[in-house]
Scaffold this motif. Structure first.
Motif, PDB file in Angstrom:
ATOM      1  N   THR A   3       0.833  -1.184   0.000  1.00 54.11           N
ATOM      2  CA  THR A   3       0.000   0.000   0.000  1.00 54.11           C
ATOM      3  C   THR A   3       0.876   1.245   0.000  1.00 54.11           C
ATOM      4  O   THR A   3       1.996   1.254   0.505  1.00 54.11           O
ATOM      5  CB  THR A   3      -0.908   0.044   1.242  1.00 54.11           C
ATOM      6  N   HIS A   4       0.332   2.312  -0.559  1.00 56.53           N
ATOM      7  CA  HIS A   4       1.024   3.594  -0.604  1.00 56.53           C
ATOM      8  C   HIS A   4      -0.004   4.680  -0.350  1.00 56.53           C
ATOM      9  O   HIS A   4      -1.100   4.650  -0.901  1.00 56.53           O
ATOM     10  CB  HIS A   4       1.690   3.805  -1.969  1.00 56.53           C
ATOM     11  N   THR A   5       0.328   5.647   0.497  1.00 51.83           N
ATOM     12  CA  THR A   5      -0.610   6.690   0.882  1.00 51.83           C
ATOM     13  C   THR A   5      -0.032   8.062   0.598  1.00 51.83           C
ATOM     14  O   THR A   5       1.108   8.346   0.946  1.00 51.83           O
ATOM     15  CB  THR A   5      -0.958   6.603   2.384  1.00 51.83           C
ATOM     16  N   HIS A   6      -0.838   8.918  -0.020  1.00 49.78           N
ATOM     17  CA  HIS A   6      -0.452  10.308  -0.220  1.00 49.78           C
ATOM     18  C   HIS A   6      -1.662  11.183   0.092  1.00 49.78           C
ATOM     19  O   HIS A   6      -2.069  11.274   1.226  1.00 49.78           O
ATOM     20  CB  HIS A   6       0.060  10.534  -1.646  1.00 49.78           C
ATOM     21  N   THR A   7      -2.277  11.778  -0.892  1.00 49.95           N
ATOM     22  CA  THR A   7      -3.386  12.686  -0.652  1.00 49.95           C
ATOM     23  C   THR A   7      -4.664  11.938  -0.296  1.00 49.95           C
ATOM     24  O   THR A   7      -4.824  10.769  -0.583  1.00 49.95           O
ATOM     25  CB  THR A   7      -3.643  13.541  -1.902  1.00 49.95           C
ATOM     26  N   ASP A   8      -5.588  12.680   0.348  1.00 47.84           N
ATOM     27  CA  ASP A   8      -6.877  12.099   0.714  1.00 47.84           C
ATOM     28  C   ASP A   8      -7.821  12.098  -0.480  1.00 47.84           C
ATOM     29  O   ASP A   8      -7.809  12.999  -1.312  1.00 47.84           O
ATOM     30  CB  ASP A   8      -7.512  12.897   1.857  1.00 47.84           C
ATOM     31  N   THR A   9      -8.662  11.098  -0.558  1.00 45.85           N
ATOM     32  CA  THR A   9      -9.704  11.025  -1.578  1.00 45.85           C
ATOM     33  C   THR A   9     -10.821  10.177  -1.020  1.00 45.85           C
ATOM     34  O   THR A   9     -10.615   9.359  -0.128  1.00 45.85           O
ATOM     35  CB  THR A   9      -9.174  10.414  -2.895  1.00 45.85           C
ATOM     36  N   ASP A  10     -12.035  10.397  -1.529  1.00 46.78           N
ATOM     37  CA  ASP A  10     -13.178   9.636  -1.021  1.00 46.78           C
ATOM     38  C   ASP A  10     -13.681   8.623  -2.034  1.00 46.78           C
ATOM     39  O   ASP A  10     -14.737   8.042  -1.859  1.00 46.78           O
ATOM     40  CB  ASP A  10     -14.313  10.575  -0.611  1.00 46.78           C
ATOM     41  N   ARG A  11     -12.921   8.409  -3.115  1.00 44.71           N
ATOM     42  CA  ARG A  11     -13.326   7.464  -4.158  1.00 44.71           C
ATOM     43  C   ARG A  11     -12.211   6.452  -4.387  1.00 44.71           C
ATOM     44  O   ARG A  11     -11.039   6.794  -4.410  1.00 44.71           O
ATOM     45  CB  ARG A  11     -13.622   8.189  -5.472  1.00 44.71           C
ATOM     46  N   CYS A  12     -12.620   5.211  -4.586  1.00 43.16           N
ATOM     47  CA  CYS A  12     -11.643   4.158  -4.841  1.00 43.16           C
ATOM     48  C   CYS A  12     -12.105   3.324  -6.033  1.00 43.16           C
ATOM     49  O   CYS A  12     -13.267   2.940  -6.112  1.00 43.16           O
ATOM     50  CB  CYS A  12     -11.468   3.260  -3.617  1.00 43.16           C
ATOM     51  N   ALA A  13     -11.175   3.049  -6.932  1.00 43.78           N
ATOM     52  CA  ALA A  13     -11.453   2.185  -8.075  1.00 43.78           C
ATOM     53  C   ALA A  13     -10.616   0.925  -7.966  1.00 43.78           C
ATOM     54  O   ALA A  13      -9.397   0.991  -7.736  1.00 43.78           O
ATOM     55  CB  ALA A  13     -11.137   2.903  -9.383  1.00 43.78           C
ATOM     56  N   VAL A  14     -11.256  -0.223  -8.125  1.00 40.71           N
ATOM     57  CA  VAL A  14     -10.569  -1.502  -8.198  1.00 40.71           C
ATOM     58  C   VAL A  14     -10.483  -1.902  -9.661  1.00 40.71           C
ATOM     59  O   VAL A  14     -11.495  -1.903 -10.370  1.00 40.71           O
ATOM     60  CB  VAL A  14     -11.314  -2.596  -7.401  1.00 40.71           C
ATOM     61  N   ILE A  15      -9.285  -2.237 -10.110  1.00 34.71           N
ATOM     62  CA  ILE A  15      -9.081  -2.603 -11.506  1.00 34.71           C
ATOM     63  C   ILE A  15      -8.398  -3.968 -11.546  1.00 34.71           C
ATOM     64  O   ILE A  15      -7.296  -4.138 -11.005  1.00 34.71           O
ATOM     65  CB  ILE A  15      -8.211  -1.559 -12.239  1.00 34.71           C
ATOM     66  N   THR A  16      -9.041  -4.933 -12.162  1.00 29.52           N
ATOM     67  CA  THR A  16      -8.456  -6.274 -12.252  1.00 29.52           C
ATOM     68  C   THR A  16      -7.559  -6.378 -13.479  1.00 29.52           C
ATOM     69  O   THR A  16      -7.771  -5.715 -14.488  1.00 29.52           O
ATOM     70  CB  THR A  16      -9.541  -7.356 -12.324  1.00 29.52           C
ATOM     71  N   GLY A  17      -6.537  -7.211 -13.371  1.00 29.89           N
ATOM     72  CA  GLY A  17      -5.638  -7.433 -14.495  1.00 29.89           C
ATOM     73  C   GLY A  17      -4.906  -6.179 -14.931  1.00 29.89           C
ATOM     74  O   GLY A  17      -4.663  -5.978 -16.121  1.00 29.89           O
ATOM     75  N   ALA A  18      -4.516  -5.342 -13.975  1.00 31.44           N
ATOM     76  CA  ALA A  18      -3.929  -4.038 -14.310  1.00 31.44           C
ATOM     77  C   ALA A  18      -2.417  -3.994 -14.124  1.00 31.44           C
ATOM     78  O   ALA A  18      -1.837  -2.914 -14.056  1.00 31.44           O
ATOM     79  CB  ALA A  18      -4.586  -2.940 -13.475  1.00 31.44           C
ATOM     80  N   GLY A  19      -1.774  -5.156 -14.059  1.00 36.02           N
ATOM     81  CA  GLY A  19      -0.344  -5.168 -13.826  1.00 36.02           C
ATOM     82  C   GLY A  19       0.513  -5.007 -15.069  1.00 36.02           C
ATOM     83  O   GLY A  19       1.682  -4.634 -14.981  1.00 36.02           O
ATOM     84  N   SER A  20      -0.039  -5.285 -16.251  1.00 34.47           N
ATOM     85  CA  SER A  20       0.745  -5.245 -17.476  1.00 34.47           C
ATOM     86  C   SER A  20       1.170  -3.822 -17.812  1.00 34.47           C
ATOM     87  O   SER A  20       0.328  -2.924 -17.881  1.00 34.47           O
ATOM     88  CB  SER A  20      -0.067  -5.819 -18.643  1.00 34.47           C
ATOM     89  N   PRO A  21       2.447  -3.588 -18.058  1.00 27.96           N
ATOM     90  CA  PRO A  21       2.932  -2.227 -18.341  1.00 27.96           C
ATOM     91  C   PRO A  21       2.310  -1.597 -19.586  1.00 27.96           C
ATOM     92  O   PRO A  21       2.213  -0.383 -19.686  1.00 27.96           O
ATOM     93  CB  PRO A  21       4.443  -2.418 -18.527  1.00 27.96           C
ATOM     94  N   ARG A  22       1.880  -2.409 -20.546  1.00 26.03           N
ATOM     95  CA  ARG A  22       1.315  -1.887 -21.794  1.00 26.03           C
ATOM     96  C   ARG A  22      -0.184  -2.179 -21.897  1.00 26.03           C
ATOM     97  O   ARG A  22      -0.743  -2.145 -22.987  1.00 26.03           O
ATOM     98  CB  ARG A  22       2.041  -2.491 -23.004  1.00 26.03           C
ATOM     99  N   GLY A  23      -0.821  -2.415 -20.778  1.00 25.65           N
ATOM    100  CA  GLY A  23      -2.204  -2.842 -20.809  1.00 25.65           C
ATOM    101  C   GLY A  23      -3.222  -1.736 -20.610  1.00 25.65           C
ATOM    102  O   GLY A  23      -2.911  -0.646 -20.119  1.00 25.65           O
ATOM    103  N   ILE A  24      -4.451  -2.045 -20.980  1.00 23.83           N
ATOM    104  CA  ILE A  24      -5.563  -1.123 -20.771  1.00 23.83           C
ATOM    105  C   ILE A  24      -5.782  -0.878 -19.280  1.00 23.83           C
ATOM    106  O   ILE A  24      -6.113   0.232 -18.861  1.00 23.83           O
ATOM    107  CB  ILE A  24      -6.839  -1.692 -21.421  1.00 23.83           C
ATOM    108  N   GLY A  25      -5.576  -1.908 -18.455  1.00 25.97           N
ATOM    109  CA  GLY A  25      -5.806  -1.776 -17.021  1.00 25.97           C
ATOM    110  C   GLY A  25      -4.933  -0.726 -16.373  1.00 25.97           C
ATOM    111  O   GLY A  25      -5.413   0.122 -15.603  1.00 25.97           O
ATOM    112  N   LEU A  26      -3.639  -0.745 -16.659  1.00 29.33           N
ATOM    113  CA  LEU A  26      -2.726   0.227 -16.056  1.00 29.33           C
ATOM    114  C   LEU A  26      -3.007   1.630 -16.590  1.00 29.33           C
ATOM    115  O   LEU A  26      -2.964   2.611 -15.835  1.00 29.33           O
ATOM    116  CB  LEU A  26      -1.275  -0.166 -16.330  1.00 29.33           C
ATOM    117  N   ALA A  27      -3.298   1.737 -17.880  1.00 25.57           N
ATOM    118  CA  ALA A  27      -3.643   3.050 -18.439  1.00 25.57           C
ATOM    119  C   ALA A  27      -4.902   3.600 -17.782  1.00 25.57           C
ATOM    120  O   ALA A  27      -5.011   4.806 -17.513  1.00 25.57           O
ATOM    121  CB  ALA A  27      -3.843   2.937 -19.947  1.00 25.57           C
ATOM    122  N   THR A  28      -5.852   2.716 -17.494  1.00 21.43           N
ATOM    123  CA  THR A  28      -7.079   3.135 -16.817  1.00 21.43           C
ATOM    124  C   THR A  28      -6.795   3.570 -15.392  1.00 21.43           C
ATOM    125  O   THR A  28      -7.346   4.570 -14.908  1.00 21.43           O
ATOM    126  CB  THR A  28      -8.104   1.988 -16.832  1.00 21.43           C
TER     127      THR A  28
END
Length: 259
Positions: A3-28
């Motif tokens: 986990t990494h924490t910086h600024t506060d936010t009240d919204r969270c998005a979970v993205i599956t399959g987002a580990g690929s450096p050239r993938g749609i998931g990471l870009a999203t």
């Protein structure tokens, strides 16, 4: 889990399959982070998920989390979501079901095991992640679910994946529409995105120059798509303006399939 924490936010998005450096998931993930979402990256490759979360945290100064998750495993998905819910991240307001696999196998050569694997990742993975995220969204009266389908589901293949991939992505469209009806009264909207020929690791090195040129020749805008083309639309579908948009399918294919 990292986990990494910086600024506060009240919204969270979970993205599956987002580990690929050239993938749609990471870009999203990057696009949603730019919009102020905290980001939870789930991927079967835990190291890739951690690297992606670190990258997003450093570039956008939002809280992030990385969790190893095999979307075909109910236990693995439950553990990943429990990690998100038990972390410093805010409640999950958006889920992007991006995890998917494909194969260019001809129908006569598809084994039952391969058929089941394609459906397990693309369809059951979408089911398991959504089933886990939905109760919290319903309880809070707000949620956004975006399912990644494919132009292959609409035109019957013709890009890269075989008939099993087209069938699985077609099932994702059916699930999207049915769930949209069920979840709408609780403030949750569910939509699908159908990318066309996009430059990702899925097809990298797997197409001949001739086949790539042929695919691009069939696209009216004259080029293949970029992950950013898809990520921008997904980010919109996770945002506040889509409360009256649900059960819809959004094409990102450069005009290769118009209907």
């Amino acid at each position: 889990m990292n986990t990494h924490t910086h600024t506060d936010t009240d919204r969270c998005a979970v993205i599956t399959g987002a580990g690929s450096p050239r993938g749609i998931g990471l870009a999203t993930a990057a696009r949603l982070a730019a919009d102020g979402f905290a980001i939870a990256i789930l991927d079967i490759d835990g190291d890739a998920a951690s690297a992606a979360a670190e990258q997003i945290s450093a570039e956008y100064s939002v809280p992030t989390l990385a969790a190893t998750a095999d979307v075909t495993s109910e236990e693995s998905v439950d553990q990943a979501f429990a990690a998100v819910e038990g972390s410093h991240l805010p409640p999950v307001t958006a889920l992007v079901n991006n995890a998917g696999i494909t194969a260019p196998t001809r129908f006569a050569d598809i084994t039952l095991d391969e058929w089941r694997r394609i459906f397990a990742v693309n369809v059951e993975g979408t089911f398991l992640a959504t089933r886990r995220a939905l109760p919290g969204m319903r309880e809070r009266g707000h949620g956004r679910v975006v399912n990644l389908s494919s132009v292959s589901a609409q035109r019957g293949g013709g890009v890269f994946g075989g008939s099993h991939y087209s069938a699985a992505k077609g099932a994702v469209l059916g699930l999207t529409r049915a769930l949209a009806r069920e979840a709408a009264p609780d403030g949750v909207v569910v939509n699908a995105v159908t990318p066309g020929f996009i430059g990702t690791d899925i097809t990298a090195g797997k197409l001949t120059d001739e086949r790539r040129a042929q695919l691009i020749e069939e696209i009216p805008v004259g080029r293949g798509g970029d992950v950013a083309d898809v990520a921008g639309l997904i980010a919109y579908l996770c945002g506040p303006e889509v409360g009256y948009v649900t059960g819809a399918t959004f094409d990102v294919n450069g005009g290769s399939h118009i209907h």
